[in-house]
Design a protein around this motif. Structure first.
Motif, PDB file in Angstrom:
ATOM      1  N   PRO A 137     -65.624  26.175-109.950  1.00  0.00           N
ATOM      2  CA  PRO A 137     -66.541  25.503-110.840  1.00  0.00           C
ATOM      3  C   PRO A 137     -66.584  23.947-111.290  1.00  0.00           C
ATOM      4  CG  PRO A 137     -64.851  26.531-112.288  1.00  0.00           C
ATOM      5  CD  PRO A 137     -64.616  26.957-110.844  1.00  0.00           C
ATOM      6  N   ASP A 138     -65.191  23.201-110.801  1.00  0.00           N
ATOM      7  CA  ASP A 138     -64.800  21.917-110.736  1.00  0.00           C
ATOM      8  C   ASP A 138     -65.186  21.310-109.314  1.00  0.00           C
ATOM      9  OD1 ASP A 138     -64.172  22.203-113.567  1.00  0.00           O
ATOM     10  OD2 ASP A 138     -62.087  22.884-113.113  1.00  0.00           O
ATOM     11  N   ASP A 139     -65.503  21.829-108.420  1.00  0.00           N
ATOM     12  CA  ASP A 139     -65.723  21.433-107.234  1.00  0.00           C
ATOM     13  C   ASP A 139     -66.530  20.031-107.425  1.00  0.00           C
ATOM     14  OD1 ASP A 139     -66.081  20.678-104.530  1.00  0.00           O
ATOM     15  OD2 ASP A 139     -67.644  22.323-104.388  1.00  0.00           O
ATOM     16  N   VAL A 140     -65.780  18.904-107.097  1.00  0.00           N
ATOM     17  CA  VAL A 140     -66.262  17.475-106.961  1.00  0.00           C
ATOM     18  C   VAL A 140     -67.463  17.456-106.356  1.00  0.00           C
ATOM     19  CG1 VAL A 140     -64.890  16.650-105.167  1.00  0.00           C
ATOM     20  CG2 VAL A 140     -65.697  15.256-106.946  1.00  0.00           C
ATOM     21  N   ARG A 141     -67.959  18.183-105.225  1.00  0.00           N
ATOM     22  CA  ARG A 141     -69.125  17.776-104.447  1.00  0.00           C
ATOM     23  C   ARG A 141     -70.265  18.285-105.184  1.00  0.00           C
ATOM     24  NH1 ARG A 141     -65.601  20.483 -99.847  1.00  0.00           N
ATOM     25  NH2 ARG A 141     -65.383  22.083-101.511  1.00  0.00           N
ATOM     26  N   ALA A 142     -70.150  19.253-106.452  1.00  0.00           N
ATOM     27  CA  ALA A 142     -71.000  19.929-107.193  1.00  0.00           C
ATOM     28  C   ALA A 142     -71.276  19.065-108.499  1.00  0.00           C
ATOM     29  CB  ALA A 142     -70.896  21.229-107.463  1.00  0.00           C
ATOM     30  N   GLN A 143     -70.561  17.994-108.690  1.00  0.00           N
ATOM     31  CA  GLN A 143     -70.291  17.340-109.983  1.00  0.00           C
ATOM     32  C   GLN A 143     -71.710  16.118-110.164  1.00  0.00           C
ATOM     33  OE1 GLN A 143     -68.526  18.197-112.399  1.00  0.00           O
ATOM     34  NE2 GLN A 143     -68.053  19.967-110.893  1.00  0.00           N
ATOM     35  N   PRO A 144     -72.256  16.146-110.976  1.00  0.00           N
ATOM     36  CA  PRO A 144     -73.545  15.231-111.225  1.00  0.00           C
ATOM     37  C   PRO A 144     -72.826  13.786-111.036  1.00  0.00           C
ATOM     38  CG  PRO A 144     -73.449  16.867-112.980  1.00  0.00           C
ATOM     39  CD  PRO A 144     -72.173  17.082-112.344  1.00  0.00           C
ATOM     40  N   GLY A 145     -73.627  12.952-110.227  1.00  0.00           N
ATOM     41  CA  GLY A 145     -73.141  11.663-110.074  1.00  0.00           C
ATOM     42  C   GLY A 145     -72.307  11.693-109.058  1.00  0.00           C
ATOM     43  N   PHE A 146     -71.625  12.287-108.609  1.00  0.00           N
ATOM     44  CA  PHE A 146     -70.659  12.462-107.245  1.00  0.00           C
ATOM     45  C   PHE A 146     -71.492  11.845-105.900  1.00  0.00           C
ATOM     46  CE2 PHE A 146     -68.414  13.968-103.536  1.00  0.00           C
ATOM     47  CZ  PHE A 146     -67.035  13.226-103.710  1.00  0.00           C
ATOM     48  N   VAL A 147     -70.905  10.760-105.504  1.00  0.00           N
ATOM     49  CA  VAL A 147     -71.759  10.316-104.132  1.00  0.00           C
ATOM     50  C   VAL A 147     -71.029  10.934-102.972  1.00  0.00           C
ATOM     51  CG1 VAL A 147     -72.605   8.410-102.827  1.00  0.00           C
ATOM     52  CG2 VAL A 147     -72.617   8.466-105.351  1.00  0.00           C
ATOM     53  N   LEU A 148     -71.643  11.820-102.372  1.00  0.00           N
ATOM     54  CA  LEU A 148     -70.959  12.367-101.042  1.00  0.00           C
ATOM     55  C   LEU A 148     -70.800  10.824 -99.937  1.00  0.00           C
ATOM     56  CD1 LEU A 148     -72.923  15.516-100.353  1.00  0.00           C
ATOM     57  CD2 LEU A 148     -70.625  15.419-100.916  1.00  0.00           C
ATOM     58  N   SER A 149     -69.743  10.894 -99.251  1.00  0.00           N
ATOM     59  CA  SER A 149     -69.878   9.729 -98.239  1.00  0.00           C
ATOM     60  C   SER A 149     -70.360  10.407 -96.964  1.00  0.00           C
ATOM     61  CB  SER A 149     -68.334   9.356 -97.877  1.00  0.00           C
ATOM     62  OG  SER A 149     -67.818  10.749 -97.198  1.00  0.00           O
ATOM     63  N   GLY A 150     -70.858   9.603 -95.890  1.00  0.00           N
ATOM     64  CA  GLY A 150     -71.277  10.017 -94.594  1.00  0.00           C
ATOM     65  C   GLY A 150     -70.666  11.321 -94.243  1.00  0.00           C
ATOM     66  N   PRO A 151     -69.351  11.142 -93.803  1.00  0.00           N
ATOM     67  CA  PRO A 151     -68.657  12.563 -93.048  1.00  0.00           C
ATOM     68  C   PRO A 151     -68.716  13.868 -94.148  1.00  0.00           C
ATOM     69  CG  PRO A 151     -67.209  10.527 -93.030  1.00  0.00           C
ATOM     70  CD  PRO A 151     -68.436   9.999 -93.948  1.00  0.00           C
ATOM     71  N   GLN A 152     -68.597  13.513 -95.373  1.00  0.00           N
ATOM     72  CA  GLN A 152     -68.586  14.402 -96.546  1.00  0.00           C
ATOM     73  C   GLN A 152     -69.885  15.300 -96.520  1.00  0.00           C
ATOM     74  OE1 GLN A 152     -67.542  12.520 -99.945  1.00  0.00           O
ATOM     75  NE2 GLN A 152     -65.529  13.292-100.136  1.00  0.00           N
ATOM     76  N   ALA A 153     -71.104  14.352 -96.481  1.00  0.00           N
ATOM     77  CA  ALA A 153     -72.381  15.078 -96.167  1.00  0.00           C
ATOM     78  C   ALA A 153     -72.503  15.906 -94.936  1.00  0.00           C
ATOM     79  CB  ALA A 153     -73.347  13.945 -96.284  1.00  0.00           C
ATOM     80  N   LYS A 154     -71.950  15.328 -93.890  1.00  0.00           N
ATOM     81  CA  LYS A 154     -72.044  16.240 -92.761  1.00  0.00           C
ATOM     82  C   LYS A 154     -71.330  17.588 -92.683  1.00  0.00           C
ATOM     83  CE  LYS A 154     -72.619  12.381 -89.532  1.00  0.00           C
ATOM     84  NZ  LYS A 154     -72.150  11.735 -88.205  1.00  0.00           N
ATOM     85  N   GLU A 155     -70.149  17.487 -93.466  1.00  0.00           N
ATOM     86  CA  GLU A 155     -69.355  18.677 -93.567  1.00  0.00           C
ATOM     87  C   GLU A 155     -69.904  19.790 -94.728  1.00  0.00           C
ATOM     88  OE1 GLU A 155     -64.727  18.653 -94.008  1.00  0.00           O
ATOM     89  OE2 GLU A 155     -65.449  18.242 -96.046  1.00  0.00           O
ATOM     90  N   VAL A 156     -70.571  19.138 -95.700  1.00  0.00           N
ATOM     91  CA  VAL A 156     -71.469  20.132 -96.709  1.00  0.00           C
ATOM     92  C   VAL A 156     -72.448  20.604 -96.025  1.00  0.00           C
ATOM     93  CG1 VAL A 156     -72.611  20.039 -98.845  1.00  0.00           C
ATOM     94  CG2 VAL A 156     -70.423  18.911 -98.755  1.00  0.00           C
ATOM     95  N   GLN A 157     -73.352  19.835 -95.282  1.00  0.00           N
ATOM     96  CA  GLN A 157     -74.381  20.358 -94.507  1.00  0.00           C
ATOM     97  C   GLN A 157     -73.942  21.410 -93.331  1.00  0.00           C
ATOM     98  OE1 GLN A 157     -76.546  17.343 -92.400  1.00  0.00           O
ATOM     99  NE2 GLN A 157     -78.522  18.722 -91.971  1.00  0.00           N
ATOM    100  N   ALA A 158     -72.941  21.217 -92.944  1.00  0.00           N
ATOM    101  CA  ALA A 158     -72.460  22.333 -91.936  1.00  0.00           C
ATOM    102  C   ALA A 158     -71.930  23.487 -92.471  1.00  0.00           C
ATOM    103  CB  ALA A 158     -71.390  21.617 -91.068  1.00  0.00           C
ATOM    104  N   ALA A 159     -71.344  23.464 -93.526  1.00  0.00           N
ATOM    105  CA  ALA A 159     -70.672  24.506 -94.381  1.00  0.00           C
ATOM    106  C   ALA A 159     -71.866  25.435 -94.868  1.00  0.00           C
ATOM    107  CB  ALA A 159     -70.001  24.146 -95.564  1.00  0.00           C
TER     108      ALA A 159
END
Length: 263
Positions: A137-159
């Motif tokens: 529930p504390d996953d930073v990728r799901a927190q309001p206002g958190f900005v995904l970097s380019g590599p993080q965005a690719k990783e989340v999209q792949a997941a």
């Protein structure tokens, strides 16, 4: 003669029971807590040998509860071409690790996810499956206002390609949308960080803001001779705003963070 026959029967029964215990141990995985998927329950014991990671079931060691005080080992099985994490997600695992050094992409879905991830590690998707397994529930990728970097965005999209039904998929998808917008702003010079930037060449004129916990932020607008047109130092604030004119030559900031267009 009767005693010899009786002894032989007892030895045969013991041998048969020993084989069943070994088969059961495959699914227990030496775990204090095991989540069993519907696919596992339907698997005959004669075919219960553990497949290689990436080609079938995968074992996860996961922690959940307050202070990560509950540990369980879970074997997740494929269903309709993807691993079925639903029973594991129901335990709200905060942190998981895979019982393997690497999980190689072998199926078409896994290979597509690896290609989308931007990874360059020889084909391992262990990290992607770890992201899929966790339901923190504390996953930073799901927190309001958190900005995904380019590599993080690719990783989340792949997941999401491997676990599209993840409980936090809607929040991840929203974060991906924000990341795409930020990428466009950066490309057009309307989103930038600390440093000295040339106006009209590297960044666009306009009104920009930074928000959050801001401490020790200094900014200055400069002319072509390097003279300061306007500047300010903000020791502590929740929001800072500045307007960069089209006639400005450069804009410099230190300790401020990322500037974005005023909405």
């Amino acid at each position: 003669m009767k005693r010899v026959v009786l002894a032989a029967l007892v030895v045969g029964l013991i041998a048969g029971c020993s084989g069943s215990a070994d088969d059961a141990a495959v699914d227990r995985a030496d775990s204090p807590s095991v989540t069993v998927s519907p696919t596992q329950a339907a698997t005959p014991s004669s075919t219960a040998a553990t497949p290689e990671p990436g080609a079938g079931s995968i074992s996860f060691d996961c922690y959940s509860g307050a202070g990560y005080d509950t540990k369980g080992t879970y074997r997740i099985y494929p269903k309709d071409g993807l691993l079925d994490f639903r029973a594991l997600w129901a335990t709200n695992p905060h942190s998981c690790d895979i019982r393997a050094d690497a999980v190689m992409a072998t199926t078409d879905a896994e290979k597509a996810a690896y290609a989308a991830s931007g990874y360059d590690n020889g084909g391992s998707i262990k990290t992607l499956y770890t992201i899929c397994a966790e339901n923190d529930p504390d996953d930073v990728r799901a927190q309001p206002g958190f900005v995904l970097s380019g590599p993080q965005a690719k990783e989340v999209q792949a997941a999401l390609m491997l676990c599209p039904g993840h409980p936090q998929a809607p929040l991840w998808t929203a974060a991906l949308g924000d990341a795409a917008v930020n990428t466009e702003l950066e490309a057009s010079g309307q989103r930038f960080g600390n440093g000295t930037h040339l106006v009209n060449a590297e960044i666009a004129p306009g009104t920009y803001v930074i928000e959050g916990e801001i401490e020790g932020c200094y900014w200055s607008r400069q002319d072509s001779s390097g003279n300061t047109i306007d500047n300010d130092f903000i020791p502590n604030a929740r929001r800072v705003q500045v307007t960069i004119d089209q006639s400005d030559y450069a804009f410099d900031s230190k300790g401020c963070g990322t500037w974005s267009p005023e909405s």
